[in-house]
Design an enzyme around this catalytic site. Structure first.
Site, mmCIF file in Angstrom:
data_model
loop_
_atom_site.group_PDB
_atom_site.id
_atom_site.type_symbol
_atom_site.label_atom_id
_atom_site.label_comp_id
_atom_site.label_asym_id
_atom_site.label_seq_id
_atom_site.Cartn_x
_atom_site.Cartn_y
_atom_site.Cartn_z
ATOM 1 N N ASP A 44 -0.499 -31.720 -4.868
ATOM 2 C CA ASP A 44 -1.213 -30.419 -4.658
ATOM 3 C C ASP A 44 -0.142 -29.286 -4.188
ATOM 4 O O ASP A 44 -0.531 -28.225 -3.957
ATOM 5 C CB ASP A 44 -2.295 -30.412 -3.704
ATOM 6 N N GLY A 45 0.886 -29.409 -4.072
ATOM 7 C CA GLY A 45 2.044 -28.701 -3.713
ATOM 8 C C GLY A 45 2.594 -28.695 -2.414
ATOM 9 O O GLY A 45 3.587 -27.912 -1.800
ATOM 10 N N LYS A 202 21.046 9.614 -4.820
ATOM 11 C CA LYS A 202 20.077 9.770 -5.399
ATOM 12 C C LYS A 202 18.909 10.644 -5.382
ATOM 13 O O LYS A 202 18.134 10.658 -4.007
ATOM 14 C CB LYS A 202 19.343 8.336 -5.754
ATOM 15 N N ARG A 204 14.940 12.395 -6.885
ATOM 16 C CA ARG A 204 13.996 12.407 -7.746
ATOM 17 C C ARG A 204 13.278 13.948 -7.942
ATOM 18 O O ARG A 204 12.672 14.198 -6.848
ATOM 19 C CB ARG A 204 13.043 11.324 -7.652
ATOM 20 N N ASP A 228 27.371 -3.562 -2.735
ATOM 21 C CA ASP A 228 25.950 -3.456 -2.206
ATOM 22 C C ASP A 228 25.548 -4.735 -1.277
ATOM 23 O O ASP A 228 26.472 -5.958 -1.761
ATOM 24 C CB ASP A 228 24.701 -3.202 -3.180
#
Length: 321
Positions: A44-45, A202, A204, A228
């Site tokens: 069942d995991g 950046k 927008r 990064d």
């Protein structure tokens, strides 16, 4: 291998399923065998963990990044911590090369959770005494914990690669931060390589309009190194690489500590202006998710040194100061 003096010590290093090759490499550096434990799943995991040797009175180190699948690896870690606590380990140290949910470190909008703090609470409640982490997405996550955190840095490992690469002349490079939040990280790499830095701003203009990337700094004719902490779908990093090329960069390299590389990342990077992607093995990267132009560096030596210093009750700060 660093030494063999810990072979018969009370130090135990265990690996779960998050990054077994890295854990094995760490154990090899320290000079001991990985501890014996089994990690199984019921039909069942549900997860079942069994520690197959005595750890009573031992200093235990559990190596487990909470990378994809994040929830499964997090539950493995929590269950293993509980198992160690109930087996009377003297100290339970977790080594988390990649801290999942770190990007949910604040409320960006109303009625949002701070999941990075929730994960910290779960780890402490399970019974961990200390965490060794690598390049947390937000350094302030250390403040979410009441247990000691040793925060290691991947920048020196990345810097060493660029210093030793015969195809790269640091005097002709510029280190680029892909956003304002990464400037401190970029500055650290630039200081080691003795290069200038540039920042990608950046913006927008309005909703549903593509982002405009303004580059602050001199990059024309230089080899650009974008740094990064995490590369996930690679959208930002590949757009940044193209913007740098358009503004006159000679070549573009990208590097990160944590190569999540989910979804379209592989295809985007291979089809981008990025000449080479340099990553660490903080996350186990399956071949079908690894771009062809990827170079992987190991953090095992750094983690092994941190483990030894913690075990010997010595300062860890020499590894990142």
């Amino acid at each position: 291998m660093l030494n063999n003096e810990y072979k018969n010590s009370s130090m135990k290093i265990f690996s779960l399923k998050g990054n077994e090759p890295l854990a094995q490499e760490v154990a090899d550096h320290v000079g001991i065998e990985l501890g014996k434990c089994s990690v199984k799943r019921f039909s069942d995991g549900e997860i079942q963990i069994n520690i197959e040797e005595s750890i009573r009175g031992c200093d235990v180190f559990i190596v487990q990044p909470t990378s994809y699948p994040v929830n499964l690896h997090l539950m493995e870690l929590l269950i293993m911590i509980d198992a160690c606590k109930r087996a009377s380990a003297a100290n339970i140290n977790i080594v988390v090369p990649y801290y999942g949910y770190a990007r949910q470190d604040r409320k960006a909008r109303s009625r949002e959770p701070i999941t990075a703090k929730l994960v910290a609470n779960l780890i402490e409640t399970a019974g961990a005494n200390r965490m060794i982490a690598l390049d947390l997405h937000a350094p302030q996550i250390q403040g979410f914990f009441d247990i000691p955190i040793d925060h290691l840095m991947g920048v020196p490992i990345l810097a060493q690669h660029f210093e030793n690469d015969p195809d790269i002349n640091p005097e002709e490079c510029v280190v680029v931060s892909p956003d304002h939040g990464g400037v401190t990280r970029a500055r650290k790499l630039a200081d080691i390589l003795k290069t200038p830095i540039a920042i990608i701003d950046k913006r927008r203009p309005k909703p549903n309009v593509a982002e405009v990337m303004n580059i602050v700094g001199d990059i024309e004719g230089r080899t650009a190194i974008i740094i990064d902490d995490i590369i996930d779908t690679a959208g930002t990093i590949t757009l940044a690489a193209q913007a740098l090329k358009d503004k006159g960069a000679k070549e573009v390299y990208a590097c990160c500590t944590h190569p999540v590389l989910s979804g379209p990342a592989k295809e985007r990077i291979e089809n981008s202006a990025i000449k080479q992607l340099i990553v660490t093995n903080s996350i186990q990267l399956e071949e079908n998710r690894k771009p062809n132009n990827t170079k992987e560096l190991s953090v095992a030596g750094l983690i092994a040194k941190a483990i030894i210093r913690v075990y010997e009750r010595e300062s860890v700060s020499v590894l990142f100061d």
